[in-house]
Scaffold this motif. Structure first.
Motif, PDB file in Angstrom:
ATOM      1  N   GLY A  53      22.313  -0.771  40.612  1.00 12.37           N
ATOM      2  CA  GLY A  53      22.872  -0.117  39.656  1.00 12.37           C
ATOM      3  C   GLY A  53      24.095  -0.535  39.051  1.00 12.37           C
ATOM      4  N   TRP A  54      25.096  -1.103  39.969  1.00 11.54           N
ATOM      5  CA  TRP A  54      26.260  -1.649  39.604  1.00 11.54           C
ATOM      6  C   TRP A  54      26.070  -2.940  39.088  1.00 11.54           C
ATOM      7  CZ3 TRP A  54      30.719   0.465  39.115  1.00 11.54           C
ATOM      8  CH2 TRP A  54      30.709   1.856  39.828  1.00 11.54           C
ATOM      9  N   ALA A  55      25.096  -3.787  39.689  1.00 14.98           N
ATOM     10  CA  ALA A  55      24.815  -5.051  38.905  1.00 14.98           C
ATOM     11  C   ALA A  55      24.231  -5.062  37.517  1.00 14.98           C
ATOM     12  CB  ALA A  55      23.981  -5.959  39.840  1.00 14.98           C
ATOM     13  N   PHE A  56      23.411  -4.024  37.422  1.00 13.78           N
ATOM     14  CA  PHE A  56      23.003  -3.791  36.060  1.00 13.78           C
ATOM     15  C   PHE A  56      23.738  -3.401  35.181  1.00 13.78           C
ATOM     16  CE2 PHE A  56      20.822  -0.914  33.011  1.00 13.78           C
ATOM     17  CZ  PHE A  56      19.915  -1.782  32.409  1.00 13.78           C
ATOM     18  N   MET A  57      24.889  -2.522  35.469  1.00 11.04           N
ATOM     19  CA  MET A  57      25.666  -2.279  34.529  1.00 11.04           C
ATOM     20  C   MET A  57      26.450  -3.331  34.012  1.00 11.04           C
ATOM     21  SD  MET A  57      27.215   1.538  35.545  1.00 11.04           S
ATOM     22  CE  MET A  57      27.434   1.092  37.251  1.00 11.04           C
ATOM     23  N   ILE A  58      26.905  -4.294  34.948  1.00 12.32           N
ATOM     24  CA  ILE A  58      27.604  -5.581  34.495  1.00 12.32           C
ATOM     25  C   ILE A  58      26.727  -6.317  33.600  1.00 12.32           C
ATOM     26  CG2 ILE A  58      28.624  -7.453  35.398  1.00 12.32           C
ATOM     27  CD1 ILE A  58      29.493  -5.925  37.757  1.00 12.32           C
ATOM     28  N   TYR A  59      25.340  -6.424  34.059  1.00  7.21           N
ATOM     29  CA  TYR A  59      24.537  -7.227  33.326  1.00  7.21           C
ATOM     30  C   TYR A  59      24.048  -6.651  31.830  1.00  7.21           C
ATOM     31  CZ  TYR A  59      19.852  -8.453  31.640  1.00  7.21           C
ATOM     32  OH  TYR A  59      18.775  -9.143  30.884  1.00  7.21           O
ATOM     33  N   VAL A  60      24.069  -5.551  31.734  1.00  6.38           N
ATOM     34  CA  VAL A  60      24.040  -4.899  30.257  1.00  6.38           C
ATOM     35  C   VAL A  60      25.410  -5.234  29.539  1.00  6.38           C
ATOM     36  CG1 VAL A  60      23.971  -2.718  29.113  1.00  6.38           C
ATOM     37  CG2 VAL A  60      22.773  -2.834  30.858  1.00  6.38           C
ATOM     38  N   VAL A  61      26.356  -5.170  29.978  1.00  3.33           N
ATOM     39  CA  VAL A  61      27.780  -5.788  29.367  1.00  3.33           C
ATOM     40  C   VAL A  61      27.575  -7.210  28.772  1.00  3.33           C
ATOM     41  CG1 VAL A  61      30.257  -5.942  29.225  1.00  3.33           C
ATOM     42  CG2 VAL A  61      29.301  -3.793  30.249  1.00  3.33           C
ATOM     43  N   VAL A  62      27.426  -7.870  29.849  1.00  2.00           N
ATOM     44  CA  VAL A  62      27.254  -9.380  29.592  1.00  2.00           C
ATOM     45  C   VAL A  62      26.225  -9.683  28.294  1.00  2.00           C
ATOM     46  CG1 VAL A  62      26.846 -11.610  30.794  1.00  2.00           C
ATOM     47  CG2 VAL A  62      28.475  -9.954  31.898  1.00  2.00           C
ATOM     48  N   ALA A  63      24.921  -9.172  28.781  1.00  3.70           N
ATOM     49  CA  ALA A  63      23.933  -9.614  28.095  1.00  3.70           C
ATOM     50  C   ALA A  63      24.263  -9.092  26.561  1.00  3.70           C
ATOM     51  CB  ALA A  63      22.699  -8.805  28.466  1.00  3.70           C
ATOM     52  N   PHE A  64      24.918  -7.935  26.388  1.00  2.00           N
ATOM     53  CA  PHE A  64      25.172  -7.287  25.029  1.00  2.00           C
ATOM     54  C   PHE A  64      26.117  -8.553  24.271  1.00  2.00           C
ATOM     55  CE2 PHE A  64      27.800  -5.049  22.006  1.00  2.00           C
ATOM     56  CZ  PHE A  64      26.952  -4.522  21.128  1.00  2.00           C
ATOM     57  N   LEU A  65      27.101  -8.829  25.110  1.00  2.84           N
ATOM     58  CA  LEU A  65      28.131  -9.668  24.504  1.00  2.84           C
ATOM     59  C   LEU A  65      27.535 -11.013  24.117  1.00  2.84           C
ATOM     60  CD1 LEU A  65      31.019  -8.938  27.079  1.00  2.84           C
ATOM     61  CD2 LEU A  65      30.850  -8.333  24.547  1.00  2.84           C
ATOM     62  N   LEU A  66      26.292 -11.575  25.024  1.00  2.81           N
ATOM     63  CA  LEU A  66      25.706 -12.768  24.772  1.00  2.81           C
ATOM     64  C   LEU A  66      24.863 -12.675  23.418  1.00  2.81           C
ATOM     65  CD1 LEU A  66      24.855 -15.643  25.456  1.00  2.81           C
ATOM     66  CD2 LEU A  66      23.143 -14.874  26.752  1.00  2.81           C
ATOM     67  N   ALA A  67      24.389 -11.576  23.347  1.00  2.18           N
ATOM     68  CA  ALA A  67      23.311 -11.272  22.026  1.00  2.18           C
ATOM     69  C   ALA A  67      24.364 -11.118  20.702  1.00  2.18           C
ATOM     70  CB  ALA A  67      22.719 -10.068  22.541  1.00  2.18           C
ATOM     71  N   ARG A  68      25.493 -10.598  20.918  1.00  2.00           N
ATOM     72  CA  ARG A  68      26.380 -10.524  20.001  1.00  2.00           C
ATOM     73  C   ARG A  68      26.644 -11.796  19.427  1.00  2.00           C
ATOM     74  NH1 ARG A  68      24.261  -7.972  16.839  1.00  2.00           N
ATOM     75  NH2 ARG A  68      22.679  -7.907  18.293  1.00  2.00           N
ATOM     76  N   ARG A  69      27.316 -12.622  20.427  1.00  7.77           N
ATOM     77  CA  ARG A  69      27.770 -13.820  20.313  1.00  7.77           C
ATOM     78  C   ARG A  69      26.582 -14.800  19.623  1.00  7.77           C
ATOM     79  NH1 ARG A  69      31.572 -16.265  24.632  1.00  7.77           N
ATOM     80  NH2 ARG A  69      32.737 -14.374  23.844  1.00  7.77           N
ATOM     81  N   ALA A  70      25.525 -14.681  20.064  1.00  8.80           N
ATOM     82  CA  ALA A  70      24.427 -15.689  19.542  1.00  8.80           C
ATOM     83  C   ALA A  70      23.797 -14.828  18.124  1.00  8.80           C
ATOM     84  CB  ALA A  70      23.259 -15.621  20.484  1.00  8.80           C
TER      85      ALA A  70
END
Length: 114
Positions: A53-70
């Motif tokens: 759960g904790w790792a997933f929350m961090i993953y969501v933030v990082v994945a969102f930032l990557l998707a926005r940057r790309a």
């Protein structure tokens, strides 16, 4: 560590935790008879759901930032975000993200990646 590399590491961690919890901890917790050693091991291993759960929350933030940057579509971004909730899907999605980044946004890969 760059955003893309961070995404890949987190995808692997989230994927492994989800697969282990889904295919090992969960069955061990509910399939063996109550009070057996295997059932108690399943209870103990269930704490890894919290780690997921904790790792997933961090993953969501990082994945969102990557998707926005790309500048990826909303549909692909949602696929990235949801993939950490369905066992084994995240490995396929991470592979697709890797291909997509290298094809469309090689500047996000960084010079140290092969």
């Amino acid at each position: 560590m760059k955003l893309f590399q961070t995404y890949r590491v987190l995808a692997f961690i989230v994927g492994v935790l989800l697969a282990f919890c889904s295919f090992v901890a969960l069955p061990l917790r509910y399939i063996p008879a109550e009070g057996t050693d295997l059932q108690q091991l399943g209870e103990t291993l269930s704490v890894l759901w919290v780690a997921h759960g904790w790792a997933f929350m961090i993953y969501v933030v990082v994945a969102f930032l990557l998707a926005r940057r790309a500048r990826w579509s909303l549909a692909f971004t949602l696929l990235m975000l949801v993939s950490g909730l369905i066992p084994l899907l995240i490995f396929w999605v991470e592979h697709k993200v890797n291909q997509k980044v290298r094809a469309e946004n090689p500047e996000l890969v960084g010079s140290s990646a092969a």
